[in-house]
Scaffold this active site. Structure first.
Site, PDB file in Angstrom:
ATOM      1  N   GLY A 116      10.408  -8.367  11.015  1.00 21.12           N
ATOM      2  CA  GLY A 116      11.398  -9.238  10.364  1.00 21.12           C
ATOM      3  C   GLY A 116      10.962 -10.685  10.275  1.00 21.12           C
ATOM      4  O   GLY A 116      11.710 -11.545   9.817  1.00 21.12           O
TER       5      GLY A 116
ATOM      6  N   GLN B 206      -2.547  -2.204   7.697  1.00 18.88           N
ATOM      7  CA  GLN B 206      -3.008  -3.598   7.779  1.00 18.88           C
ATOM      8  C   GLN B 206      -3.948  -3.882   6.597  1.00 18.88           C
ATOM      9  O   GLN B 206      -3.748  -3.330   5.540  1.00 18.88           O
ATOM     10  CB  GLN B 206      -3.663  -3.914   9.136  1.00 18.88           C
ATOM     11  CG  GLN B 206      -2.675  -3.920  10.298  1.00 18.88           C
ATOM     12  CD  GLN B 206      -2.431  -2.549  10.859  1.00 18.88           C
ATOM     13  OE1 GLN B 206      -3.355  -1.808  11.120  1.00 18.88           O
ATOM     14  NE2 GLN B 206      -1.172  -2.197  11.059  1.00 18.88           N
TER      15      GLN B 206
ATOM     16  N   LYS C 238       0.835  -1.218   0.000  1.00 15.45           N
ATOM     17  CA  LYS C 238       0.000   0.000   0.000  1.00 15.45           C
ATOM     18  C   LYS C 238       0.858   1.252   0.000  1.00 15.45           C
ATOM     19  O   LYS C 238       0.522   2.255  -0.603  1.00 15.45           O
ATOM     20  CB  LYS C 238      -0.893   0.048   1.256  1.00 15.45           C
ATOM     21  CG  LYS C 238      -1.927  -1.026   1.331  1.00 15.45           C
ATOM     22  CD  LYS C 238      -2.686  -0.959   2.638  1.00 15.45           C
ATOM     23  CE  LYS C 238      -1.880  -1.367   3.835  1.00 15.45           C
ATOM     24  NZ  LYS C 238      -1.501  -2.773   3.893  1.00 15.45           N
TER      25      LYS C 238
ATOM     26  N   GLY D 247       4.227  -1.103   8.612  1.00 15.07           N
ATOM     27  CA  GLY D 247       5.549  -0.658   8.198  1.00 15.07           C
ATOM     28  C   GLY D 247       5.628  -0.766   6.704  1.00 15.07           C
ATOM     29  O   GLY D 247       5.135  -1.736   6.133  1.00 15.07           O
ATOM     30  N   HIS D 248       6.158   0.247   6.056  1.00 18.37           N
ATOM     31  CA  HIS D 248       6.395   0.059   4.629  1.00 18.37           C
ATOM     32  C   HIS D 248       7.697   0.722   4.208  1.00 18.37           C
ATOM     33  O   HIS D 248       8.196   1.628   4.858  1.00 18.37           O
ATOM     34  CB  HIS D 248       5.210   0.485   3.784  1.00 18.37           C
ATOM     35  CG  HIS D 248       4.724   1.858   4.051  1.00 18.37           C
ATOM     36  ND1 HIS D 248       3.568   2.096   4.751  1.00 18.37           N
ATOM     37  CD2 HIS D 248       5.229   3.048   3.728  1.00 18.37           C
ATOM     38  CE1 HIS D 248       3.400   3.395   4.831  1.00 18.37           C
ATOM     39  NE2 HIS D 248       4.385   3.995   4.221  1.00 18.37           N
TER      40      HIS D 248
HETATM   41  P1  IMP Z   1      -1.329  -6.450  16.217  1.00 19.17           P
HETATM   42  O1  IMP Z   1      -1.893  -5.518  15.200  1.00 19.17           O
HETATM   43  O2  IMP Z   1       0.099  -6.162  16.571  1.00 19.17           O
HETATM   44  O3  IMP Z   1      -2.203  -6.552  17.428  1.00 19.17           O
HETATM   45  O4  IMP Z   1      -1.308  -7.910  15.568  1.00 19.17           O
HETATM   46  C1  IMP Z   1      -2.521  -8.605  15.250  1.00 19.17           C
HETATM   47  C2  IMP Z   1      -2.365  -9.387  13.955  1.00 19.17           C
HETATM   48  O5  IMP Z   1      -2.262  -8.484  12.870  1.00 19.17           O
HETATM   49  C3  IMP Z   1      -1.103 -10.266  13.880  1.00 19.17           C
HETATM   50  O6  IMP Z   1      -1.411 -11.423  13.116  1.00 19.17           O
HETATM   51  C4  IMP Z   1      -0.127  -9.396  13.127  1.00 19.17           C
HETATM   52  O7  IMP Z   1       0.868 -10.158  12.467  1.00 19.17           O
HETATM   53  C5  IMP Z   1      -1.057  -8.728  12.135  1.00 19.17           C
HETATM   54  N1  IMP Z   1      -0.573  -7.430  11.668  1.00 19.17           N
HETATM   55  C6  IMP Z   1      -0.586  -6.246  12.321  1.00 19.17           C
HETATM   56  N2  IMP Z   1      -0.079  -5.264  11.571  1.00 19.17           N
HETATM   57  C7  IMP Z   1       0.254  -5.823  10.396  1.00 19.17           C
HETATM   58  C8  IMP Z   1       0.794  -5.291   9.169  1.00 19.17           C
HETATM   59  O8  IMP Z   1       1.054  -4.096   9.013  1.00 19.17           O
HETATM   60  N3  IMP Z   1       0.992  -6.202   8.183  1.00 19.17           N
HETATM   61  C9  IMP Z   1       0.672  -7.509   8.309  1.00 19.17           C
HETATM   62  N4  IMP Z   1       0.153  -8.030   9.414  1.00 19.17           N
HETATM   63  C10 IMP Z   1      -0.053  -7.202  10.451  1.00 19.17           C
END
Ligand code: IMP
Length: 438
Positions: A301, A223, A16, A40-41
């Protein structure tokens, strides 16, 4: 002029950032509307690489307003580090605006995220451990600390004390941690407040002005749809709403302020963290896609799980977001495959089949993809800049996806650099205000 929303259409990490970056060049304002530094991007500009977690990447263009909206949760340590990093590389950050109403990630949110995952053991979600869930939980419990609170010592201290009170039991193992000292925490956040004060603003009003003045506003999601707390694979989701509708709530605008919704999907699928993934390739092929696509998290990572394109989930995402355009990224990763599979329905327990995304968790946990096999292509497509540069099989692959979900493809990514894209024919004409002829 109504705005354009960019959302993730799969499980995140679709690229994105690059799409927002391309539109940001033409935009007057970019507003991030949910999530936090779990996102993160990476933006590649010539030989330079930029990593962002909170600040919209539009900040790299002088004169853009880049807002962090009220729906975002902000770790002020991460935000100040990002600002310092940009300044150190000579970037003018004066366009950054931070909503006074956005909630703050506090040190105890990080501890609670850790403790929560540890308590779940084998059932853990695989969060990014950035304190996102506990911060949104406090917001809903009316125990959140907001950006504006950092500007008033008395209010800040009182609110931190009130927020800590019901957490005493859970935080007991961390009680000796100096980060939990009430005065130290108050002082630390006051310092962040001083450093961030020049950026704190009423970002909703700034967005209204831009929209009312017919300026081009991009709403940037983090996300993705399948990680949405309401519409994703609950409980294996994030704690906010990454879907397009949330742009209104998280930026403070109304539905009629949105005109275009672009969903971003990779040519295949990836997921980090636990939870259902019907098209997962837990084998050598999945490993090959991971290596070719460099599928390791920008934030943590972690190696990403990989799988075939899931058109059942993508069609669901198209509807949930009322997507007007689809962006396919990383198509180049598929060059060299003899054939490519796409899931067009799911098979569940006892031979049941599903054409639509199952709402029931037990069904979803057992679902696996049923596939159509499409011919691959051998050509390197990283130099393609128009549809006619793409091999016929690659074009057929894109057409198959667009037809299946009923949304036109507007943009295709063929490599990591910002110029490695193909704008779809017709997309330019359909969005004259947004995209000058290329
Ligand atoms: P949280 O957002 O840290 O609470 O994580 C909840 C779920 O969302 C986990 O499965 C994370 O790996 C996933 N997740 C959160 N942010 C990202 C993102 O930016 N990219 C991919 N997965 C994400």
């Amino acid at each position: 002029m109504p705005g354009t929303v960019i959302v993730g259409a799969q499980w995140g990490d679709e690229g994105k950032g690059k799409v927002v970056d391309l539109l940001a060049e033409r935009a007057d304002m970019v507003v991030r509307f949910q999530g936090g530094n779990n996102a993160g991007h990476t933006i590649v500009r010539g030989h330079e690489k930029w990593k962002f977690h909170l600040i919209p990447s539009g900040i790299l263009y002088p004169g853009k307003t880049c807002a962090i909206g009220n729906g975002v949760v902000i770790d002020p340590r991460v935000l100040t580090d990002e600002i310092d990093g940009l300044r150190a590389r000579g970037v003018d950050v004066s366009g950054l605006k931070v909503s006074a109403n956005a909630h703050l990630i506090m040190p105890y949110h990080l501890m609670l995220d850790d403790a929560g995952e540890a308590r779940l053991g084998k059932l853990q979600i695989g969060t990014t451990k950035r304190g996102i869930g506990p911060c949104y939980a406090d917001k809903a419990a009316r125990l959140g600390i907001r950006v504006q609170d950092m500007l008033d010592e008395k209010i800040l201290k009182k609110k931190i004390a009130a927020a800590l009170e019901p957490k005493r039991q859970t935080l007991r193992p961390f009680m000796k941690d100096p980060r939990l000292d009430l005065q130290a925490m108050t002082d630390e956040y006051l310092t962040f407040g001083h450093r961030l004060e020049q950026f704190i603003a009423d970002t909703a009003t700034l967005a209204h002005r831009a929209l009312d003045d017919d300026r081009f506003v991009v709403f940037e999601g983090a996300q993705a749809t399948m990680l949405d707390i309401d519409h994703g694979t609950y409980p294996f989701v994030t704690s906010s709403n990454p879907v397009a509708g949330a742009a209104c709530v998280g930026a403070g605008v109304g539905p009629r302020d949105i005109q275009e919704v672009w969903g971003v999907a990779k040519a295949y699928c990836t997921r980090v963290g636990a939870g259902p993934f019907p098209t997962e390739l837990d084998d050598a092929l999945g490993e090959e896609i991971r290596e070719r696509g460099g599928e390791y998290g920008t934030t943590t990572g972690r190696p990403r799980r990989t799988g075939w394109m899931d058109l059942v989930a993508l069609r669901y995402a198209a509807r949930i977001n009322s997507m007007s355009g689809l962006v396919i990224t990383k198509l180049d990763v598929y060059s060299g495959f003899d054939s490519i599979k796409v899931a067009t329905r799911y098979r569940g327990a006892e031979e049941a089949t599903f054409e639509t995304f199952p709402y029931h968790q037990s069904v979803l946990h057992h679902a696996t993809g049923e596939y159509e096999e499409l011919p691959g292509w051998q050509e390197d497509i990283t130099e393609a800049r128009s549809e006619s540069d793409l091999p016929q099989n690659a074009r057929d692959y894109l057409r198959y996806i667009a037809d299946f979900i009923g949304v036109p493809i507007v943009l295709v990514g063929v490599g990591p650099a910002r110029e490695q894209v193909v704008w779809a024919e017709g997309a330019v004409e359909a969005l004259p205000a947004l995209i000058p002829a290329v």
